[in-house]
Scaffold this active site. Structure first.
Site, mmCIF file in Angstrom:
data_model
loop_
_atom_site.group_PDB
_atom_site.id
_atom_site.type_symbol
_atom_site.label_atom_id
_atom_site.label_comp_id
_atom_site.label_asym_id
_atom_site.label_seq_id
_atom_site.Cartn_x
_atom_site.Cartn_y
_atom_site.Cartn_z
ATOM 1 N N GLU A 1 5.198 16.922 45.705
ATOM 2 C CA GLU A 1 4.189 17.554 44.854
ATOM 3 C C GLU A 1 4.958 18.150 43.681
ATOM 4 O O GLU A 1 5.557 19.208 43.787
ATOM 5 C CB GLU A 1 3.454 18.618 45.680
ATOM 6 C CG GLU A 1 2.102 18.968 45.123
ATOM 7 C CD GLU A 1 2.202 20.024 44.044
ATOM 8 O OE1 GLU A 1 2.348 19.631 42.854
ATOM 9 O OE2 GLU A 1 2.170 21.207 44.373
ATOM 10 N N CYS B 1 1.118 24.601 39.004
ATOM 11 C CA CYS B 1 1.337 23.185 38.652
ATOM 12 C C CYS B 1 0.070 22.530 38.108
ATOM 13 O O CYS B 1 0.150 21.569 37.348
ATOM 14 C CB CYS B 1 1.891 22.423 39.835
ATOM 15 S SG CYS B 1 0.914 22.621 41.317
HETATM 16 P P1 NAD Z 1 14.197 25.203 39.740
HETATM 17 O O1 NAD Z 1 14.177 23.725 39.538
HETATM 18 O O2 NAD Z 1 15.496 25.922 39.811
HETATM 19 O O3 NAD Z 1 13.405 25.577 41.085
HETATM 20 C C1 NAD Z 1 12.117 25.136 41.401
HETATM 21 C C2 NAD Z 1 12.004 25.058 42.929
HETATM 22 O O4 NAD Z 1 12.771 23.970 43.415
HETATM 23 C C3 NAD Z 1 12.575 26.308 43.634
HETATM 24 O O5 NAD Z 1 11.759 26.632 44.700
HETATM 25 C C4 NAD Z 1 13.953 25.867 44.090
HETATM 26 O O6 NAD Z 1 14.351 26.555 45.254
HETATM 27 C C5 NAD Z 1 13.736 24.393 44.370
HETATM 28 N N1 NAD Z 1 14.923 23.565 44.204
HETATM 29 C C6 NAD Z 1 15.674 23.428 43.084
HETATM 30 N N2 NAD Z 1 16.686 22.557 43.293
HETATM 31 C C7 NAD Z 1 16.568 22.132 44.588
HETATM 32 C C8 NAD Z 1 17.296 21.220 45.395
HETATM 33 N N3 NAD Z 1 18.350 20.526 44.930
HETATM 34 N N4 NAD Z 1 16.895 21.040 46.670
HETATM 35 C C9 NAD Z 1 15.821 21.695 47.167
HETATM 36 N N5 NAD Z 1 15.079 22.557 46.445
HETATM 37 C C10 NAD Z 1 15.444 22.771 45.164
HETATM 38 O O7 NAD Z 1 13.359 25.782 38.572
HETATM 39 P P2 NAD Z 1 12.643 27.141 38.266
HETATM 40 O O8 NAD Z 1 13.238 27.685 37.022
HETATM 41 O O9 NAD Z 1 12.549 28.059 39.436
HETATM 42 O O10 NAD Z 1 11.224 26.525 37.910
HETATM 43 C C11 NAD Z 1 11.230 25.627 36.805
HETATM 44 C C12 NAD Z 1 10.408 24.437 36.978
HETATM 45 O O11 NAD Z 1 10.137 24.089 38.315
HETATM 46 C C13 NAD Z 1 9.052 24.648 36.354
HETATM 47 O O12 NAD Z 1 9.099 24.395 34.985
HETATM 48 C C14 NAD Z 1 8.197 23.664 37.071
HETATM 49 O O13 NAD Z 1 8.282 22.406 36.432
HETATM 50 C C15 NAD Z 1 8.836 23.522 38.411
HETATM 51 N N6 NAD Z 1 8.068 24.162 39.469
HETATM 52 C C16 NAD Z 1 6.995 23.483 39.913
HETATM 53 C C17 NAD Z 1 6.210 24.034 40.900
HETATM 54 C C18 NAD Z 1 4.992 23.301 41.399
HETATM 55 O O14 NAD Z 1 4.106 23.941 41.941
HETATM 56 N N7 NAD Z 1 4.952 21.981 41.283
HETATM 57 C C19 NAD Z 1 6.530 25.285 41.422
HETATM 58 C C20 NAD Z 1 7.652 25.954 40.943
HETATM 59 C C21 NAD Z 1 8.424 25.373 39.964
#
Ligand code: NAD
Length: 482
Positions: free
Chosen positions: A256, A290
């Protein structure tokens, strides 16, 4: 622990093999209240040994939990739902303090999480197979649905309760054990959900909660043959990376990922009503949703009035600490998001966009950003191409139906899309043409436990909730008897 956590926030732990493991002797990282920038706790990181223990527990927990009849599994999930409701206020406060989301929304999220557990409690009893008509007398051919195996799940911070509930509910409802890594930004919310399940009688090894460096945890868990399925919510780049890791072990995936939802507003609508609904939908959780509406395409005749009306609402939107009842929008979750939004706005302005409201950081401390409305934004601007994930509404005019559909479908995202019109004919056409996993027509309400939640195109695959959510945790077996 749910009640305890409310008064003693710093009581963070890992949960493995039925034990709450304290930060003592483990690497930790600070948890920050985004409304005050204060450090409110230290989240323990799981060591490699902790993760291996979680994997062994999940393997054993799968054997135990799959043998529990669906009826009894459902009773435990329903009891956990009751406990969530009972502790609604305390759990909502935890989620608000660590995510910044306003208390009014986190209360709803507690209830939503309870509803999700109830949905899977019931749906688990309906994991039906089928019997094929015989080809030869005395034979029997059956198709049964079985739990896929231990699931590794990764839940982000934007729905600190709802995301864990979705992932845990699906796995447990299907008879799978699950190792969940909630976001390090919002660890106590995930623990509060877990505590309700433990108090409801969940066998110790059916669930583990771990924290740490996300990439290290996912690499370790996905490399293990014990894990049979992955459920991830987060950004598209991370989703693609995890899908590649999953491919090595041919593990099932539910992805997702992000969205960039278009909203097509035709000129026959009740403008004030659409504006009221739109402001609520846009500024919910400061736009860190999202399925948040991001790209507004408004028919020319009402374009200026729509921009002005949105800007007026944005300027009067009460922003502040989410614990204060009067506020309708809290801060962004962390400093990185604040920097990201500042980057989007600077770029859009530079490319000629008009800032109709907001467009600036609000007074610190706290990661507050003003509710923002941009108009006349060129397609070359970053905010028109990358998921903004912040309180920014982008509004552009349109005149032609086919052209606006092309614009709406222009991006590789395909999570949510919306349209507003009083013409049932237009509504039908637009509903057919929008490329998205979820389409809201004259509504922003596109998520209830019984409806599938998921995207198409690069927004991912598989669905959570609905009958599809359970299906993601089941495999199909054909048994032929002669
Ligand atoms: P981020 O990419 O650092 O983290 C987003 C999420 O992904 C966090 O929960 C993090 O723990 C997880 N994550 C990151 N790298 C991972 C990996 N290698 N393995 C497993 N989990 C991992 O970014 P952020 O600054 O916290 O959020 C930025 C972007 O993330 C947003 O712009 C958005 O696009 C996306 N996001 C989407 C949703 C959603 O509901 N689809 C929710 C949160 C963030």
């Amino acid at each position: 622990m749910a009640t305890q956590l409310a008064t003693n926030y710093a009581d963070l732990a890992l949960f493995i093999g039925g034990e709450w493991l304290s930060p003592e002797g483990r690497t930790t990282s600070p948890v920050i209240n985004p409304a005050t920038e204060e450090v409110i706790g230290q989240v323990p990181h799981a060591s490699t040994a902790d993760l291996d223990r979680a994997l062994r527990a999940a393997e054993q927990g799968f054997r135990t939990w799959r043998a529990v009849f669906p009826d009894e599994r459902g009773r435990i999930l329903k009891r956990a739902a009751e406990l969530l409701r009972e502790h609604k206020e305390a759990i909502a406060r935890i989620a608000t303090v660590e995510s910044g989301k306003v208390i009014h929304e986190t209360r709803i999220e507690v209830m939503m999480s309870a509803n999700i557990f109830e949905w899977y409690a019931e749906e688990g009893r309906r994991a039906y197979g089928r019997v094929l008509p015989q080809r030869t007398p005395g034979t029997r051919m059956t198709i049964v649905k079985e739990p896929v195996g231990p699931v590794a799940a990764f839940a982000p911070w934007n729905f600190p309760l709802g995301n864990p509930a979705r992932k845990i509910g699906a796995a447990l409802g299907a008879g799978c054990s699950v190792i969940l890594k909630p976001a390090e930004e919002t660890p106590a919310s995930g623990l509060a959900v877990a505590k309700c399940l433990v108090d409801a009688g969940l066998p110790p090894n059916a669930l583990a909660i771990v924290y740490g460096v996300p990439a290290e945890i996912s690499t370790h868990l996905l490399a293990s043959p014990i894990i049979r399925a992955i459920s991830f919510t987060g950004s598209i780049p991370v989703g693609k990376h995890l899908a590649k890791l999953a491919a090595d072990g041919m593990k099932r995936t539910t992805m997702e990922l992000g969205g960039h939802a278009p909203v097509v507003v035709f000129d026959d609508v009740d403008l004030e009503r659409v504006l009221d609904l739109s402001a609520v939908a846009k500024f919910r959780n400061a736009g860190q949703v999202c399925v948040s509406p991001t790209r507004y395409y408004v028919q020319e005749k009402i374009y200026n009035r729509f921009v002005d009306g949105f800007a007026e609402r944005a300027k009067g939107w009460p922003v502040g600490n989410g614990l204060e009842e009067k506020n309708k929008m809290g801060p962004l979750v962390h400093a990185r998001r604040l920097a990201a939004i500042e980057g989007f706005i600077a770029d859009a302005k530079q490319q000629g966009a008009r800032v109709a409201a907001g467009g600036r950081r609000l007074a610190s401390p706290g990661y507050f950003y003003a509710p923002t409305v941009l108009s006349d934004v060129p397609n070359s601007a970053r905010v028109m191409n990358e998921e903004p994930f912040g309180p920014v509404a982008v509004i552009n005019p349109f005149s032609d139906f086919d052209a606006v559909i092309e614009q709406a479908n222009r991006l590789p995202y395909g999570l949510a899309a919306f349209a507003f019109t009083n013409s049932s004919h237009t509504l039908k056409l637009v509903g057919e043409r929008l490329e998205a996993g979820m389409v809201g027509l004259n509504t922003y309400q596109i998520s209830i436990p019984e409806s599938p939640f998921g995207g198409v195109k690069e927004s991912g695959h598989g669905s959570e909730e609905g009958i599809e959510g359970l299906e993601a945790c089941l495999v199909t077996k054909f048994i032929s008897e002669a």
